[in-house]
Design a protein around this motif. Structure first.
Motif, PDB file in Angstrom:
ATOM      1  N   THR A 186      -4.690   8.002  -6.926  1.00 35.23           N
ATOM      2  CA  THR A 186      -3.840   7.787  -5.754  1.00 35.23           C
ATOM      3  C   THR A 186      -4.513   6.861  -4.755  1.00 35.23           C
ATOM      4  O   THR A 186      -3.910   5.899  -4.263  1.00 35.23           O
ATOM      5  CB  THR A 186      -3.505   9.125  -5.079  1.00 35.23           C
ATOM      6  OG1 THR A 186      -2.763   9.947  -5.993  1.00 35.23           O
ATOM      7  CG2 THR A 186      -2.690   8.927  -3.813  1.00 35.23           C
ATOM      8  N   GLU A 220     -11.705   8.244  -0.021  1.00 32.93           N
ATOM      9  CA  GLU A 220     -10.947   7.041   0.330  1.00 32.93           C
ATOM     10  C   GLU A 220     -11.864   5.959   0.894  1.00 32.93           C
ATOM     11  O   GLU A 220     -11.787   4.784   0.513  1.00 32.93           O
ATOM     12  CB  GLU A 220      -9.856   7.375   1.340  1.00 32.93           C
ATOM     13  CG  GLU A 220      -9.047   6.158   1.767  1.00 32.93           C
ATOM     14  CD  GLU A 220      -8.082   6.456   2.892  1.00 32.93           C
ATOM     15  OE1 GLU A 220      -7.116   5.685   3.044  1.00 32.93           O
ATOM     16  OE2 GLU A 220      -8.300   7.435   3.630  1.00 32.93           O
ATOM     17  N   SER A 224      -3.361   2.775  -4.327  1.00 33.96           N
ATOM     18  CA  SER A 224      -2.687   2.484  -3.059  1.00 33.96           C
ATOM     19  C   SER A 224      -3.240   1.230  -2.401  1.00 33.96           C
ATOM     20  O   SER A 224      -2.553   0.596  -1.586  1.00 33.96           O
ATOM     21  CB  SER A 224      -2.807   3.671  -2.093  1.00 33.96           C
ATOM     22  OG  SER A 224      -4.140   3.831  -1.648  1.00 33.96           O
ATOM     23  N   CYS A 242       1.296   4.034  -3.171  1.00 35.13           N
ATOM     24  CA  CYS A 242       0.720   5.360  -2.921  1.00 35.13           C
ATOM     25  C   CYS A 242       1.615   6.430  -3.547  1.00 35.13           C
ATOM     26  O   CYS A 242       2.746   6.632  -3.120  1.00 35.13           O
ATOM     27  CB  CYS A 242       0.578   5.595  -1.414  1.00 35.13           C
ATOM     28  SG  CYS A 242      -0.373   7.073  -1.025  1.00 35.13           S
ATOM     29  N   SER A 297       0.829  -1.210   0.000  1.00 32.47           N
ATOM     30  CA  SER A 297       0.000   0.000   0.000  1.00 32.47           C
ATOM     31  C   SER A 297       0.857   1.250   0.000  1.00 32.47           C
ATOM     32  O   SER A 297       0.573   2.226  -0.711  1.00 32.47           O
ATOM     33  CB  SER A 297      -0.934   0.010   1.219  1.00 32.47           C
ATOM     34  OG  SER A 297      -1.919  -0.994   1.106  1.00 32.47           O
TER      35      SER A 297
END
Length: 430
Positions: free
Chosen positions: A162, A135, A166, A38, A34
């Motif tokens: 992004t 997110e 990620s 990112c 992750s």
């Protein structure tokens, strides 16, 4: 006693490295997937530019989407007083429920209940800014183990990519059409859908385009989503931030039967991006999101909720901020857009697109008429070197050959920046 002393000596020797096994191998702790996945795509582009301003000209940055940078757009008095009151009361210094205080969620529900939309507090999750809202939505809907993807706009803000990549979720782009005021290319959008598509991300009003979709166009998009059974993540952080002559329509107001997660927050319309107060509204007319509601609650528990001080002030901010404050902001941004549009029309090789809202303007550059520059990144770099004006290249938004400018700078600086850009273009145009 002797055994204890020997043990201490052994520990000391190990700490000094004299008895360490495999000393020739360096100890390297590897980051998680992750963390490695990112990436801040704007920073990757900008950091590779050698930005040296002209020492004889002060820098004017038309690049940062933070309306507070120059201090010319103050917050409403009511907004500041609401936070001061909560701070002095000392009533919101502890933890709140992970989804937010009930009164605060009720205030968001009331604020967003208009144009035939009725939002209930149970449909609201408070988050740490709109980025956090996005997110949680992407994480709740898409899964790397299932090789899923989400569809995101091009041009569009890179935060979607992004956040998705990620966690191992792929992104696929659908095109916006500049010749149609940046409407979605519906044929291209549908062609991007496959068996692994978990969600369509819809940004309206748009960053970077400054476009505002009509109800008819939104209806067409949602009809497609309904037919293909793809839920929607609606990024509406710029809701209501539209210029006279246009009207914002939330996806919820279309009553499309499409399950939608609507993301928003205080950042832009109330000019407080650093306060990190965002929200998710679960709009689900067909009861398709039962498990997603539970997932959002679980995900919100990772950070135990958003800033409680701002949560406590939220009801007063949303209810007491006068409409005149919002009107003044819109009028200022519209005036700045007109200044930039008229100013940049005088630049050879540039074609500005008049926005319909938000804080941004997109400008197309005829790169073939600037043979001294290899690409848009080179153009931006040389503009900084010669005129100390910084724009974000369209490469940041997946549209090479364009630039994005921010309209929130003071009027005098905006005029000066446009004048310098014109001088630069007219000097280098062939």
């Amino acid at each position: 006693m002797l055994e204890h002393q020997i043990k201490n000596i052994e520990l000391s020797l190990f700490a000094n490295g004299t008895e360490r096994k495999g000393e020739e191998e360096a100890w390297k702790v590897q980051p998680s997937d992750s963390a490695k996945n990112c990436r801040n795509f704007i920073r990757e582009i900008v950091d590779n530019l050698d930005l040296e301003p002209n020492p004889e000209k002060p820098v004017i940055a038309l690049s940062i989407g933070d309306p507070t940078v120059y201090g010319n757009l103050p917050q409403a008095d009511e907004t500041i007083k609401a936070v001061v009151k909560i701070l002095e009361e000392g009533s919101c210094n502890g933890y709140a429920p992970s989804v937010g205080y009930e009164d605060s969620r009720r205030a968001v529900a009331e604020y967003l209940s208009h144009d035939g939309v009725e939002v209930d507090k149970k449909d609201v999750v408070l988050c740490s800014g709109c980025s956090s809202s996005l997110e949680l939505c992407i994480t709740a809907l898409a899964c790397a183990n299932k090789k899923q993807n989400i569809l995101i706009p091009r041009p569009g803000f890179p935060i979607y990519r992004t956040l998705a990549e990620s966690i191992g979720v792929a992104v696929k782009y659908y095109n916006l059409l500049p010749e149609k005021d940046w409407e979605v290319d519906l044929y291209h959008l549908e062609s991007q859908i496959d068996q692994y598509t978990a969600a369509i991300v819809l940004n309206n009003p748009s960053n970077p385009c400054g476009s505002v979709f009509s109800r008819k166009h939104l209806s067409d998009i949602l009809e497609l989503a309904y037919r293909r059974r793809i839920p929607v993540i609606a990024d509406e952080i710029y809701e209501q931030l539209v210029f006279p002559g246009k009207k914002f329509a939330s996806t919820a107001s279309l009553h499309s039967q499409v399950p939608i997660l609507i993301c928003g927050g205080l950042a832009k319309r109330f000019l407080v991006p650093g306060w990190r107060l965002g929200w998710i509204v679960v709009h689900d007319e067909i009861n398709a999101f039962q498990n997603i509601r539970k997932a959002l609650v679980s995900l919100s528990q990772r950070t135990i909720g958003s800033n409680t001080l701002i949560q406590g002030a939220l009801p007063a901010i949303l209810r007491n901020t006068p409409q005149s404050f919002h009107d003044d902001l819109i009028n200022t941004l519209r005036k700045h857009a007109e200044i930039a549009f008229e100013g940049l029309k005088q630049a050879k090789g540039m074609s500005p697109y008049m926005p319909e809202g938000t804080m941004y303007m997109v400008v197309e550059v005829q790169m073939n008429r600037f043979p001294k520059f290899t690409n848009g990144l080179d153009f931006v770099q040389k503009l900084m070197e010669e005129e100390s004006v910084f724009l974000l290249p369209g490469d940041c938004f997946q549209i090479p050959g364009f630039m994005r400018i921010v309209l929130t700078v003071p009027e005098n600086l905006l005029k000066e920046a446009c004048s310098r850009i014109c001088e630069f273009c007219n000097r280098n145009y062939v």
